[in-house]
Design a protein around this motif. Structure first.
Motif, PDB file in Angstrom:
ATOM      1  N   TRP A   1    -106.783   7.345 -42.119  1.00 56.60           N
ATOM      2  CA  TRP A   1    -107.108   8.674 -41.606  1.00 56.60           C
ATOM      3  C   TRP A   1    -107.532   9.589 -42.753  1.00 56.60           C
ATOM      4  O   TRP A   1    -106.887   9.620 -43.807  1.00 56.60           O
ATOM      5  CB  TRP A   1    -105.915   9.277 -40.876  1.00 56.60           C
ATOM      6  N   PRO A   2    -108.593  10.354 -42.569  1.00 59.58           N
ATOM      7  CA  PRO A   2    -109.034  11.278 -43.619  1.00 59.58           C
ATOM      8  C   PRO A   2    -108.051  12.424 -43.810  1.00 59.58           C
ATOM      9  O   PRO A   2    -107.173  12.661 -42.965  1.00 59.58           O
ATOM     10  CB  PRO A   2    -110.387  11.775 -43.111  1.00 59.58           C
TER      11      PRO A   2
ATOM     12  N   GLU B   1    -119.296  16.343 -40.749  1.00 56.72           N
ATOM     13  CA  GLU B   1    -118.514  15.171 -41.120  1.00 56.72           C
ATOM     14  C   GLU B   1    -117.194  15.128 -40.355  1.00 56.72           C
ATOM     15  O   GLU B   1    -116.778  14.091 -39.835  1.00 56.72           O
ATOM     16  CB  GLU B   1    -118.251  15.171 -42.629  1.00 56.72           C
ATOM     17  N   ARG B   2    -116.536  16.286 -40.252  1.00 53.69           N
ATOM     18  CA  ARG B   2    -115.215  16.340 -39.643  1.00 53.69           C
ATOM     19  C   ARG B   2    -115.235  16.055 -38.138  1.00 53.69           C
ATOM     20  O   ARG B   2    -114.249  15.561 -37.582  1.00 53.69           O
ATOM     21  CB  ARG B   2    -114.588  17.712 -39.876  1.00 53.69           C
TER      22      ARG B   2
ATOM     23  N   TRP C   1    -113.837  12.933 -36.630  1.00 56.29           N
ATOM     24  CA  TRP C   1    -112.451  12.556 -36.879  1.00 56.29           C
ATOM     25  C   TRP C   1    -111.626  12.686 -35.596  1.00 56.29           C
ATOM     26  O   TRP C   1    -111.423  13.797 -35.097  1.00 56.29           O
ATOM     27  CB  TRP C   1    -111.818  13.458 -37.936  1.00 56.29           C
ATOM     28  N   SER C   2    -111.129  11.587 -35.065  1.00 61.18           N
ATOM     29  CA  SER C   2    -110.211  11.659 -33.924  1.00 61.18           C
ATOM     30  C   SER C   2    -108.782  11.881 -34.396  1.00 61.18           C
ATOM     31  O   SER C   2    -107.979  12.514 -33.713  1.00 61.18           O
ATOM     32  CB  SER C   2    -110.289  10.384 -33.077  1.00 61.18           C
ATOM     33  N   SER C   3    -108.456  11.367 -35.579  1.00 59.61           N
ATOM     34  CA  SER C   3    -107.142  11.589 -36.194  1.00 59.61           C
ATOM     35  C   SER C   3    -107.347  11.901 -37.668  1.00 59.61           C
ATOM     36  O   SER C   3    -108.207  11.288 -38.316  1.00 59.61           O
ATOM     37  CB  SER C   3    -106.243  10.360 -36.055  1.00 59.61           C
ATOM     38  N   PHE C   4    -106.562  12.845 -38.191  1.00 53.72           N
ATOM     39  CA  PHE C   4    -106.663  13.175 -39.613  1.00 53.72           C
ATOM     40  C   PHE C   4    -105.410  13.927 -40.050  1.00 53.72           C
ATOM     41  O   PHE C   4    -104.659  14.470 -39.236  1.00 53.72           O
ATOM     42  CB  PHE C   4    -107.914  14.003 -39.907  1.00 53.72           C
TER      43      PHE C   4
ATOM     44  N   GLU D   1    -104.329  14.767 -33.851  1.00 49.78           N
ATOM     45  CA  GLU D   1    -105.005  13.769 -33.020  1.00 49.78           C
ATOM     46  C   GLU D   1    -105.721  14.489 -31.881  1.00 49.78           C
ATOM     47  O   GLU D   1    -105.087  15.204 -31.094  1.00 49.78           O
ATOM     48  CB  GLU D   1    -103.990  12.772 -32.455  1.00 49.78           C
TER      49      GLU D   1
ATOM     50  N   ASN E   1    -109.325  21.342 -36.059  1.00 51.98           N
ATOM     51  CA  ASN E   1    -110.598  20.730 -36.446  1.00 51.98           C
ATOM     52  C   ASN E   1    -111.770  21.383 -35.731  1.00 51.98           C
ATOM     53  O   ASN E   1    -112.725  20.732 -35.307  1.00 51.98           O
ATOM     54  CB  ASN E   1    -110.615  19.218 -36.193  1.00 51.98           C
TER      55      ASN E   1
END
Length: 260
Positions: A61-62, A75-76, A79-82, A109, A239
């Motif tokens: 995860w980022p 980019e973000r 992301w589904s999870s970070f 998430e 996010n």
């Protein structure tokens, strides 16, 4: 989830130790960010510890940290999870040497914080929670125990928590809607955690905050049976293209909602 939560508590404590090395030496420099907010060497030291610790978990995860907030939404948005991190929340409290600053680490998430750790190294208090696990507090050498957000009982004085550094007239006017009350001042994300543990019933925040300021404590509030929502009653989302939070209210789910 329980094992992951224990890992994040350990990382947050390591970051707290790095902060305390700087905190113990008043000669350490305070720099200024581009928006004129203070940045200490402790922010940077804790950020390194947290990033190294999260990368060692090999989750894939980022990581989005206050110190790397320039990552573009283009980019973000994939992301589904970070991980969402504030290595030192309450820099002004750090500079004032009042101890009311925290390490914040959250797992987000699909826009919601599902795991969070808030550690105050000077106070040696750790709040931690995860979806399906619950919310807990550990003070010093005491055993951890579950916490729950609570509504005011009939005839009980309403307890509200307010910012140590961001009091304002609009917040005062909003709180007057609650009637007679007791007010506790506190710094950093500890304010949300006071509601999560039942030490306060409400925390309104009508001043500016960023996503990393609230995500970890928000996870604790949710797991304790509370809400963190905007003026329309919508739970805070994470996010977003703009990482600023809207104005929000923290309360136990059954507590009277407020509108401003």
């Amino acid at each position: 989830m329980e094992k992951l939560l224990a890992d994040i508590v350990h990382i947050a404590r390591q970051a707290g130790q790095a902060i305390m090395v700087v905190y113990a030496d008043p000669a350490n420099a305070v720099m200024t960010k581009s928006d004129d907010s203070p940045l200490t060497q402790a922010d940077l030291a804790a950020d390194r510890v947290i990033k190294d610790g999260l990368l060692a978990l090999n989750t894939g995860w980022p990581i989005l940290s206050e110190e790397s907030a320039q990552i573009p939404f283009e980019e973000r948005k994939a992301w589904s999870s970070f991980w969402l991190v504030d290595p030192l929340d309450g820099t002004k409290e750090f500079i004032k040497r009042n101890g009311e600053f925290t390490v914040n680490i959250a797992l987000v998430e699909n826009g919601q914080p599902i795991l969070g750790v808030v550690y105050a190294p000077v106070l040696d208090v750790c709040y931690f929670a995860a979806r399906g696990v619950g919310a807990f507090i550990k003070r010093g050498a005491e055993d951890a125990h579950p916490i729950h957000a609570v509504s005011p009982a009939a005839g009980e004085a309403i307890k509200v928590v307010a910012s140590r550094s961001h009091a304002d007239e609009r917040t005062t006017a909003l709180l007057q809607m609650l009637g007679e009350q007791q007010c506790v001042s506190m710094g950093s994300s500890l304010k949300l955690c006071l509601v999560a543990e039942g030490a306060a019933h409400y925390y309104p925040r009508l001043g500016p905050t960023m996503e990393w300021d609230t995500a970890a404590a928000h996870a604790v509030v949710i797991a304790s049976g509370g809400n963190v929502h905007d003026n329309a009653g919508v739970e805070l989302q994470y996010n977003k293209p703009d990482l600023h939070n809207p104005e929000f209210l923290v309360r136990a789910s059954a507590a009277k909602p407020l509108r401003w």
